[in-house]
Motif scaffolding. Structure first.
Motif, PDB file in Angstrom:
ATOM      1  N   PRO A 151       0.813  -1.226   0.000  1.00 27.55           N
ATOM      2  CA  PRO A 151       0.000   0.000   0.000  1.00 27.55           C
ATOM      3  C   PRO A 151       0.841   1.267   0.000  1.00 27.55           C
ATOM      4  O   PRO A 151       0.463   2.265  -0.619  1.00 27.55           O
ATOM      5  CB  PRO A 151      -0.823  -0.138   1.281  1.00 27.55           C
ATOM      6  N   ALA A 152       1.985   1.222   0.671  1.00 24.01           N
ATOM      7  CA  ALA A 152       2.839   2.417   0.725  1.00 24.01           C
ATOM      8  C   ALA A 152       3.502   2.708  -0.614  1.00 24.01           C
ATOM      9  O   ALA A 152       3.978   3.826  -0.842  1.00 24.01           O
ATOM     10  CB  ALA A 152       3.893   2.265   1.813  1.00 24.01           C
ATOM     11  N   LEU A 153       3.572   1.710  -1.503  1.00 24.80           N
ATOM     12  CA  LEU A 153       4.164   1.921  -2.833  1.00 24.80           C
ATOM     13  C   LEU A 153       3.106   2.162  -3.898  1.00 24.80           C
ATOM     14  O   LEU A 153       3.449   2.417  -5.055  1.00 24.80           O
ATOM     15  CB  LEU A 153       5.016   0.706  -3.225  1.00 24.80           C
ATOM     16  N   ASP A 154       1.832   2.059  -3.556  1.00 22.40           N
ATOM     17  CA  ASP A 154       0.725   2.198  -4.501  1.00 22.40           C
ATOM     18  C   ASP A 154       0.293   3.658  -4.546  1.00 22.40           C
ATOM     19  O   ASP A 154      -0.424   4.143  -3.660  1.00 22.40           O
ATOM     20  CB  ASP A 154      -0.427   1.293  -4.085  1.00 22.40           C
ATOM     21  N   LEU A 155       0.727   4.383  -5.578  1.00 18.37           N
ATOM     22  CA  LEU A 155       0.470   5.813  -5.675  1.00 18.37           C
ATOM     23  C   LEU A 155      -0.976   6.097  -6.074  1.00 18.37           C
ATOM     24  O   LEU A 155      -1.598   5.331  -6.812  1.00 18.37           O
ATOM     25  CB  LEU A 155       1.411   6.446  -6.695  1.00 18.37           C
ATOM     26  N   THR A 156      -1.490   7.237  -5.607  1.00 19.92           N
ATOM     27  CA  THR A 156      -2.828   7.693  -6.000  1.00 19.92           C
ATOM     28  C   THR A 156      -2.709   9.087  -6.616  1.00 19.92           C
ATOM     29  O   THR A 156      -2.457   9.205  -7.805  1.00 19.92           O
ATOM     30  CB  THR A 156      -3.790   7.669  -4.801  1.00 19.92           C
ATOM     31  N   ASP A 157      -2.853  10.135  -5.817  1.00 22.60           N
ATOM     32  CA  ASP A 157      -2.829  11.505  -6.350  1.00 22.60           C
ATOM     33  C   ASP A 157      -1.398  12.027  -6.472  1.00 22.60           C
ATOM     34  O   ASP A 157      -0.533  11.713  -5.649  1.00 22.60           O
ATOM     35  CB  ASP A 157      -3.606  12.457  -5.442  1.00 22.60           C
ATOM     36  N   SER A 158      -1.183  12.852  -7.504  1.00 19.97           N
ATOM     37  CA  SER A 158       0.091  13.572  -7.632  1.00 19.97           C
ATOM     38  C   SER A 158      -0.191  15.016  -8.006  1.00 19.97           C
ATOM     39  O   SER A 158      -1.108  15.302  -8.791  1.00 19.97           O
ATOM     40  CB  SER A 158       0.999  12.908  -8.667  1.00 19.97           C
ATOM     41  N   TYR A 159       0.591  15.922  -7.450  1.00 18.21           N
ATOM     42  CA  TYR A 159       0.389  17.356  -7.606  1.00 18.21           C
ATOM     43  C   TYR A 159       1.699  18.019  -8.036  1.00 18.21           C
ATOM     44  O   TYR A 159       2.784  17.502  -7.792  1.00 18.21           O
ATOM     45  CB  TYR A 159      -0.063  18.000  -6.288  1.00 18.21           C
ATOM     46  N   ILE A 160       1.564  19.211  -8.631  1.00 19.14           N
ATOM     47  CA  ILE A 160       2.738  19.978  -9.036  1.00 19.14           C
ATOM     48  C   ILE A 160       2.494  21.455  -8.776  1.00 19.14           C
ATOM     49  O   ILE A 160       1.362  21.952  -8.838  1.00 19.14           O
ATOM     50  CB  ILE A 160       3.078  19.747 -10.526  1.00 19.14           C
ATOM     51  N   ALA A 161       3.570  22.163  -8.479  1.00 20.48           N
ATOM     52  CA  ALA A 161       3.541  23.617  -8.344  1.00 20.48           C
ATOM     53  C   ALA A 161       4.934  24.139  -8.665  1.00 20.48           C
ATOM     54  O   ALA A 161       5.898  23.371  -8.786  1.00 20.48           O
ATOM     55  CB  ALA A 161       3.111  24.040  -6.940  1.00 20.48           C
ATOM     56  N   ALA A 162       5.034  25.453  -8.829  1.00 19.44           N
ATOM     57  CA  ALA A 162       6.322  26.053  -9.190  1.00 19.44           C
ATOM     58  C   ALA A 162       6.378  27.493  -8.713  1.00 19.44           C
ATOM     59  O   ALA A 162       5.351  28.142  -8.457  1.00 19.44           O
ATOM     60  CB  ALA A 162       6.522  26.003 -10.706  1.00 19.44           C
ATOM     61  N   THR A 163       7.594  27.961  -8.567  1.00 19.14           N
ATOM     62  CA  THR A 163       7.888  29.386  -8.449  1.00 19.14           C
ATOM     63  C   THR A 163       8.981  29.675  -9.470  1.00 19.14           C
ATOM     64  O   THR A 163       9.361  28.806 -10.258  1.00 19.14           O
ATOM     65  CB  THR A 163       8.372  29.751  -7.035  1.00 19.14           C
ATOM     66  N   ALA A 164       9.499  30.880  -9.449  1.00 15.90           N
ATOM     67  CA  ALA A 164      10.597  31.195 -10.364  1.00 15.90           C
ATOM     68  C   ALA A 164      11.856  30.411 -10.022  1.00 15.90           C
ATOM     69  O   ALA A 164      12.737  30.238 -10.872  1.00 15.90           O
ATOM     70  CB  ALA A 164      10.885  32.694 -10.329  1.00 15.90           C
ATOM     71  N   ASN A 165      11.944  29.897  -8.781  1.00 13.26           N
ATOM     72  CA  ASN A 165      13.172  29.264  -8.318  1.00 13.26           C
ATOM     73  C   ASN A 165      13.079  27.762  -8.098  1.00 13.26           C
ATOM     74  O   ASN A 165      14.092  27.072  -8.130  1.00 13.26           O
ATOM     75  CB  ASN A 165      13.607  29.906  -6.988  1.00 13.26           C
ATOM     76  N   LYS A 166      11.868  27.241  -7.853  1.00  5.85           N
ATOM     77  CA  LYS A 166      11.737  25.855  -7.421  1.00  5.85           C
ATOM     78  C   LYS A 166      10.600  25.136  -8.148  1.00  5.85           C
ATOM     79  O   LYS A 166       9.625  25.753  -8.590  1.00  5.85           O
ATOM     80  CB  LYS A 166      11.470  25.785  -5.901  1.00  5.85           C
ATOM     81  N   PHE A 167      10.744  23.797  -8.222  1.00  3.52           N
ATOM     82  CA  PHE A 167       9.665  22.904  -8.601  1.00  3.52           C
ATOM     83  C   PHE A 167       9.197  22.182  -7.343  1.00  3.52           C
ATOM     84  O   PHE A 167      10.015  21.742  -6.516  1.00  3.52           O
ATOM     85  CB  PHE A 167      10.129  21.867  -9.627  1.00  3.52           C
ATOM     86  N   TYR A 168       7.878  22.028  -7.218  1.00  3.87           N
ATOM     87  CA  TYR A 168       7.286  21.374  -6.054  1.00  3.87           C
ATOM     88  C   TYR A 168       6.465  20.172  -6.509  1.00  3.87           C
ATOM     89  O   TYR A 168       5.784  20.225  -7.538  1.00  3.87           O
ATOM     90  CB  TYR A 168       6.375  22.341  -5.293  1.00  3.87           C
ATOM     91  N   SER A 169       6.517  19.106  -5.712  1.00  5.25           N
ATOM     92  CA  SER A 169       5.761  17.902  -6.000  1.00  5.25           C
ATOM     93  C   SER A 169       5.137  17.381  -4.714  1.00  5.25           C
ATOM     94  O   SER A 169       5.750  17.464  -3.636  1.00  5.25           O
ATOM     95  CB  SER A 169       6.678  16.826  -6.602  1.00  5.25           C
ATOM     96  N   THR A 170       3.922  16.848  -4.834  1.00  5.71           N
ATOM     97  CA  THR A 170       3.266  16.201  -3.699  1.00  5.71           C
ATOM     98  C   THR A 170       2.676  14.879  -4.170  1.00  5.71           C
ATOM     99  O   THR A 170       2.034  14.814  -5.216  1.00  5.71           O
ATOM    100  CB  THR A 170       2.159  17.084  -3.105  1.00  5.71           C
TER     101      THR A 170
END
Length: 489
Positions: free
Chosen positions: A140-159
């Motif tokens: 279950p801990a390896l079974d992915l469901t939702d994925s998200y993305i965001a950004a600023t001018a300096n960074k990429f973000y993932s959830t």
């Protein structure tokens, strides 16, 4: 393992290049209308094939969905609430599929600051992966469901989210879980190489949390070359990660950024690493792959203190076409664009390109004998800007419009096109795209009793122009007619 990673990379590359542009383009907005909304409009370049979403965010609030009106064949529209002085961000998303895999073409969510971890409702959902679809190792801990993305001018973000709502990394002294968000630049993707933010246990001599260039050695074993640090935190049952964009661009194999399309591909994956108790060598098992996202990095936002009316300049007339240059300091686009002749005939002014950067030229086809009139434009359907224009001479040699009529399916896939109101001269039908580029001649013949009919398969010069908005120009002697329509493949 090697086969799985290579197939994943090829799938993502093929998906981007199969769609040469994003499924949406020509994004423009009005000023605020009387109902308190500005009109966001864009061209659906998929011809309605891919469901499209519009999201907006006011100041520091969360993202909200705006209903999309696709009843107009020429553009999609969403109403976005706005008060002058606010910061409005907006983004689009279209869900497609390729080789039975769902792919999101989208704009990532841009954040107001580099605060970590970001609030989840300020990020953009790439997609939700099915549960129970593990490749070789199920947990279950390896079974992915939702994925998200965001950004600023300096960074990429993932959830990332998973079935277990937890992200354990150390299972025992010889077994560990690894979580990845992969980042790929399609214009310079090396063979079997990607970049990834990796969250894991610090496995000496194997891997630790960080930003990596991921590849394969000659035996098919994954290799990890660390190129930077990441921020990581598990909160509310979700894994948040962030990396510096500069760490990616400093690596010579990453390729140019921004690239020509401003697009990068993001996906997520999980692995399990077991340390062989005899050889002490790592053994890799693939857990799950998450949703795929092709992200066009445009920070689309609107922040103006008040409406400034547009300016009209450089009126012109040639070959029976009247033109004017439109400029708006706020970037607002007209909701009303017309030329009213001295004879009180209203002529729509149009812009045929998919590039709406300003200043922009609008044109209109005038009736024969027009001596002048007034340009009338409005960016909010209330305040009208006018510019009078007198045509000094109508002695120029120009094509005289004839009462040509075109009958054809719209939207068009394949079928019959019928042209009436012709004389006896040769008739030529040519196809143009939204940028005004001629794609080729689709039919040429002599009229019979003032008519021409032919069947067209939607192709030109043996190639498929693809779904989108196009124009057919019918020319017969000095007479011509433009017909706007939508192709759906």
């Amino acid at each position: 393992m090697k086969k799985i990673l290579v197939i994943t990379l090829l799938l993502l590359c093929a998906a981007l290049f199969a769609q040469e542009t994003m499924p949406f383009g020509g994004i423009r907005h009005s000023s605020v209308c009387a109902d308190g909304n500005l009109r966001l409009r864009w061209n659906d370049l998929s011809g309605g094939m891919y469901p499209q979403e519009c999201w907006y965010r006011i100041n520091n609030g969360g993202w909200q969905s705006a209903p999309v009106d696709n009843s107009d064949l020429l553009f999609n529209q969403a109403l976005l609430p706005y008060q002058f002085g606010q910061t409005l961000r907006y983004r689009l998303k279209a869900d497609a599929s390729y080789m039975n895999e769902s792919i999101a073409y989208m704009h990532p969510a841009y954040l107001g600051s580099d605060t970590f971890p970001p609030v989840l409702n300020t990020m953009a959902l790439i997609g939700t992966d099915a549960t129970g679809d593990s490749i070789t190792v199920y947990a279950p801990a390896l079974d992915l469901t939702d994925s998200y993305i965001a950004a600023t001018a300096n960074k990429f973000y993932s959830t990332l989210a998973n079935v277990a709502n937890s992200f354990p990394t150390m299972l025992s002294l010889t077994s560990y879980n690894v979580y990845l968000t992969t980042i790929m630049n399609p214009v310079a993707l090396a063979d079997s190489v990607a970049y990834a933010m990796i969250y894991s246990f610090n496995i000496a001599g194997v891997i630790s949390p960080g930003l990596y260039k991921v590849g394969m050695d000659a035996t098919g074993i994954p290799t990890f070359a660390r190129i930077g640090n990441i921020q990581s935190q598990v909160s509310g049952g979700k894994l948040y990660m962030a990396c510096n964009i500069s760490d990616l661009t400093n690596d010579p194999n990453f390729g140019p950024w921004p690239n020509e399309s401003n697009a990068l591909m993001f996906s997520s994956a999980t692995m399990r690493i077991n340390i062989n108790s005899v050889t002490l060598q790592p053994e890799f098992g693939f857990g799950d792959s998450g949703s795929y996202g092709v992200n066009e990095f445009l920070d689309l936002r609107y922040n103006v203190p008040q409406n400034t009316l547009p300016a009209l300049s450089q009126p012109g007339f040639a070959n029976n076409i009247v033109s004017v240059t439109y400029t708006d300091i706020n970037g607002d686009f007209p909701l009303m664009a017309e030329f009213v002749t001295h004879a009180n005939q209203t002529i729509p002014m149009t812009h045929l390109s998919n590039d709406f950067s300003q200043p922009v030229t609008f044109t209109g086809l005038l009736p024969v004998g027009t001596t002048g009139g007034t340009f009338r434009f409005s960016d909010n359907e209330s305040d009208v800007v006018e510019l009078a224009f007198q045509i000094v001479s109508i002695e120029d040699d120009y094509c005289v419009p004839a009462p040509i009529s075109v009958s054809m399916p719209n939207p068009f896939k394949a079928g019959e096109i019928s042209i009436k109101g012709l004389g006896s001269e040769m008739v030529k039908a040519e196809l143009f795209n939204l940028r005004g580029q001629k794609l080729g001649v689709i039919h040429q013949a002599n009229p019979v009793s003032g008519e021409v009919s032919f069947t067209w398969d939607g192709k030109v010069k043996g190639s498929n122009p693809g779904s989108g908005i196009y124009f057919i120009k019918i020319t017969s002697g000095k007479a011509y007619k433009w017909q706007r329509f939508v192709i759906i493949q």
